[in-house]
Design a protein around this motif. Structure first.
Motif, mmCIF file in Angstrom:
data_model
loop_
_atom_site.group_PDB
_atom_site.id
_atom_site.type_symbol
_atom_site.label_atom_id
_atom_site.label_comp_id
_atom_site.label_asym_id
_atom_site.label_seq_id
_atom_site.Cartn_x
_atom_site.Cartn_y
_atom_site.Cartn_z
ATOM 1 N N PRO A 1 -11.298 8.872 14.463
ATOM 2 C CA PRO A 1 -9.951 8.430 14.049
ATOM 3 C C PRO A 1 -9.423 7.364 15.000
ATOM 4 O O PRO A 1 -9.562 7.475 16.215
ATOM 5 N N GLY A 2 -8.849 6.321 14.414
ATOM 6 C CA GLY A 2 -8.321 5.238 15.219
ATOM 7 C C GLY A 2 -9.333 4.158 15.546
ATOM 8 O O GLY A 2 -8.974 3.135 16.134
ATOM 9 N N GLU A 3 -10.596 4.371 15.176
ATOM 10 C CA GLU A 3 -11.613 3.345 15.435
ATOM 11 C C GLU A 3 -11.340 2.116 14.567
ATOM 12 O O GLU A 3 -10.810 2.219 13.459
ATOM 13 N N ALA A 4 -11.711 0.946 15.074
ATOM 14 C CA ALA A 4 -11.475 -0.294 14.340
ATOM 15 C C ALA A 4 -12.292 -0.328 13.048
ATOM 16 O O ALA A 4 -13.447 0.095 13.019
ATOM 17 N N VAL A 5 -11.678 -0.825 11.976
ATOM 18 C CA VAL A 5 -12.353 -0.976 10.686
ATOM 19 C C VAL A 5 -11.984 -2.326 10.086
ATOM 20 O O VAL A 5 -10.978 -2.938 10.452
ATOM 21 N N PHE A 6 -12.813 -2.775 9.169
ATOM 22 C CA PHE A 6 -12.536 -3.998 8.414
ATOM 23 C C PHE A 6 -11.934 -3.576 7.068
ATOM 24 O O PHE A 6 -12.509 -2.744 6.365
ATOM 25 N N VAL A 7 -10.787 -4.164 6.718
ATOM 26 C CA VAL A 7 -10.081 -3.770 5.493
ATOM 27 C C VAL A 7 -9.914 -4.970 4.564
ATOM 28 O O VAL A 7 -9.500 -6.052 5.000
ATOM 29 N N ALA A 8 -10.239 -4.755 3.297
ATOM 30 C CA ALA A 8 -9.972 -5.746 2.255
ATOM 31 C C ALA A 8 -9.061 -5.092 1.225
ATOM 32 O O ALA A 8 -9.274 -3.939 0.836
ATOM 33 N N GLU A 9 -8.038 -5.814 0.798
ATOM 34 C CA GLU A 9 -7.126 -5.319 -0.230
ATOM 35 C C GLU A 9 -7.110 -6.307 -1.391
ATOM 36 O O GLU A 9 -7.190 -7.524 -1.178
ATOM 37 N N ARG A 10 -7.011 -5.775 -2.590
ATOM 38 C CA ARG A 10 -7.019 -6.638 -3.770
ATOM 39 C C ARG A 10 -6.082 -6.061 -4.828
ATOM 40 O O ARG A 10 -6.056 -4.852 -5.059
ATOM 41 N N ALA A 11 -5.307 -6.937 -5.450
ATOM 42 C CA ALA A 11 -4.456 -6.554 -6.583
ATOM 43 C C ALA A 11 -4.708 -7.552 -7.705
ATOM 44 O O ALA A 11 -4.886 -8.749 -7.455
ATOM 45 N N THR A 12 -4.739 -7.073 -8.940
ATOM 46 C CA THR A 12 -4.991 -7.951 -10.081
ATOM 47 C C THR A 12 -3.957 -7.728 -11.177
ATOM 48 O O THR A 12 -3.390 -6.634 -11.314
ATOM 49 N N TRP A 13 -3.732 -8.785 -11.962
ATOM 50 C CA TRP A 13 -2.792 -8.769 -13.080
ATOM 51 C C TRP A 13 -3.422 -9.436 -14.291
ATOM 52 O O TRP A 13 -4.297 -10.307 -14.168
ATOM 53 N N ILE A 14 -2.979 -9.039 -15.492
ATOM 54 C CA ILE A 14 -3.265 -9.776 -16.719
ATOM 55 C C ILE A 14 -1.910 -10.235 -17.229
ATOM 56 O O ILE A 14 -1.042 -9.398 -17.524
ATOM 57 N N ALA A 15 -1.709 -11.551 -17.248
ATOM 58 C CA ALA A 15 -0.377 -12.100 -17.491
ATOM 59 C C ALA A 15 0.574 -11.491 -16.462
ATOM 60 O O ALA A 15 0.330 -11.591 -15.270
ATOM 61 N N GLU A 16 1.644 -10.803 -16.889
ATOM 62 C CA GLU A 16 2.585 -10.209 -15.939
ATOM 63 C C GLU A 16 2.370 -8.707 -15.758
ATOM 64 O O GLU A 16 3.140 -8.046 -15.058
ATOM 65 N N ARG A 17 1.324 -8.176 -16.352
ATOM 66 C CA ARG A 17 1.068 -6.731 -16.269
ATOM 67 C C ARG A 17 0.090 -6.437 -15.132
ATOM 68 O O ARG A 17 -1.029 -6.949 -15.113
ATOM 69 N N ALA A 18 0.511 -5.604 -14.181
ATOM 70 C CA ALA A 18 -0.357 -5.226 -13.073
ATOM 71 C C ALA A 18 -1.481 -4.329 -13.578
ATOM 72 O O ALA A 18 -1.257 -3.441 -14.409
ATOM 73 N N ILE A 19 -2.688 -4.548 -13.065
ATOM 74 C CA ILE A 19 -3.834 -3.741 -13.472
ATOM 75 C C ILE A 19 -4.190 -2.716 -12.396
ATOM 76 O O ILE A 19 -4.197 -1.521 -12.635
ATOM 77 N N THR A 20 -4.508 -3.209 -11.195
ATOM 78 C CA THR A 20 -4.991 -2.298 -10.163
ATOM 79 C C THR A 20 -4.687 -2.828 -8.765
ATOM 80 O O THR A 20 -4.574 -4.036 -8.555
ATOM 81 N N TYR A 21 -4.556 -1.885 -7.847
ATOM 82 C CA TYR A 21 -4.495 -2.195 -6.421
ATOM 83 C C TYR A 21 -5.576 -1.362 -5.755
ATOM 84 O O TYR A 21 -5.710 -0.160 -6.044
ATOM 85 N N VAL A 22 -6.358 -1.989 -4.877
ATOM 86 C CA VAL A 22 -7.409 -1.251 -4.189
ATOM 87 C C VAL A 22 -7.444 -1.636 -2.720
ATOM 88 O O VAL A 22 -7.302 -2.808 -2.369
ATOM 89 N N ARG A 23 -7.616 -0.631 -1.885
ATOM 90 C CA ARG A 23 -7.820 -0.823 -0.443
ATOM 91 C C ARG A 23 -9.248 -0.407 -0.142
ATOM 92 O O ARG A 23 -9.631 0.747 -0.412
#
Length: 230
Positions: free
Chosen positions: A195-217
């Motif tokens: 716990p507390g060890e360094a990690v690499f994080v990527a976050e992504r959110a996507t939409w179709i037109a104005e509708r949100a689809i997904t958020y992922v960490r």
């Protein structure tokens, strides 16, 4: 009478694609038919279609017409990678484990980010991707069921939400972020880290037109590297 702009037409075509009025791979009406429907010049329709083609939602070929892309997400300017493909391309054996799947009320931070109403249902999935039996990526994902209701019937026991969304949920815009962080207790346990060890994080959110689809960490061990081609 107000004439539709190319933005109006693009928005409506995005809506139809997101609602599966035209299925992936299906041929869409031609420019002349769309111009007549929207009461717009053919050049205006052409511009709207060009924008959709650039975003990867449709494919345009001379003589064969315009069709909805079979895998539109992968045609976007910044491709959404398949974790399985990443791992297997490196010569490693891929393994997937589902850690959690539950329909929950979208938390306040997700409501604010995606403009969702209080109590909006969202599918919360946590899973682990492994390479040669070693943890490669811990995925913590929220899917907006109002935008992708079919996800609610997927159990994700054997196939990851990453793979399913690439094949079933086209997007027109996305936001990516990358950075370093310290592993939380659950992330550390899944990735076999302290716990507390360094990690690499990527976050992504996507939409179709104005509708949100997904958020992922997506959380990776500290030795992870991102390689992309342009």
């Amino acid at each position: 009478m107000r004439r539709n702009s190319f933005r109006d037409i693009k928005s409506e075509l995005e809506r139809r694609i997101s609602r599966r009025v035209w299925e992936p791979g299906e041929t869409m009406p031609g420019e002349e038919a769309l111009a007549a429907e929207f009461g717009a010049a053919r050049a205006t329709v052409n511009r709207a279609l060009q924008e959709l083609a650039r975003s990867g939602l449709i494919e345009r070929k001379r003589k064969s017409g315009t069709r909805v892309a079979l895998h539109p997400v992968r045609e976007a300017r910044f491709a959404i990678p398949l974790v399985r493909t990443e791992i297997e391309a490196s010569g490693s054996a891929y393994e997937y484990r589902l850690l959690k799947r539950a329909v929950e009320h979208a938390p306040v931070w997700l409501q604010e980010r995606f403009g969702l109403p209080a109590g909006a249902p969202a599918l919360h999935v946590r899973c682990l991707h492994l390479a040669d039996e070693r943890p490669y990526q811990y995925e913590d994902r929220w899917i907006n069921l109002a935008a992708v209701p079919a996800a609610g019937s997927e159990d994700f026991e054997t196939a990851s939400p990453n793979e399913w969304l690439v094949a079933n949920a086209p997007f027109s815009r996305a936001q990516f972020s990358f950075g370093a962080a310290r592993a939380g207790s659950e992330e550390a346990r899944a990735l076999d880290l302290d716990p507390g060890e360094a990690v690499f994080v990527a976050e992504r959110a996507t939409w179709i037109a104005e509708r949100a689809i997904t958020y992922v960490r997506m959380v990776h061990p500290p030795d992870h590297r991102v390689v992309t081609w342009i």
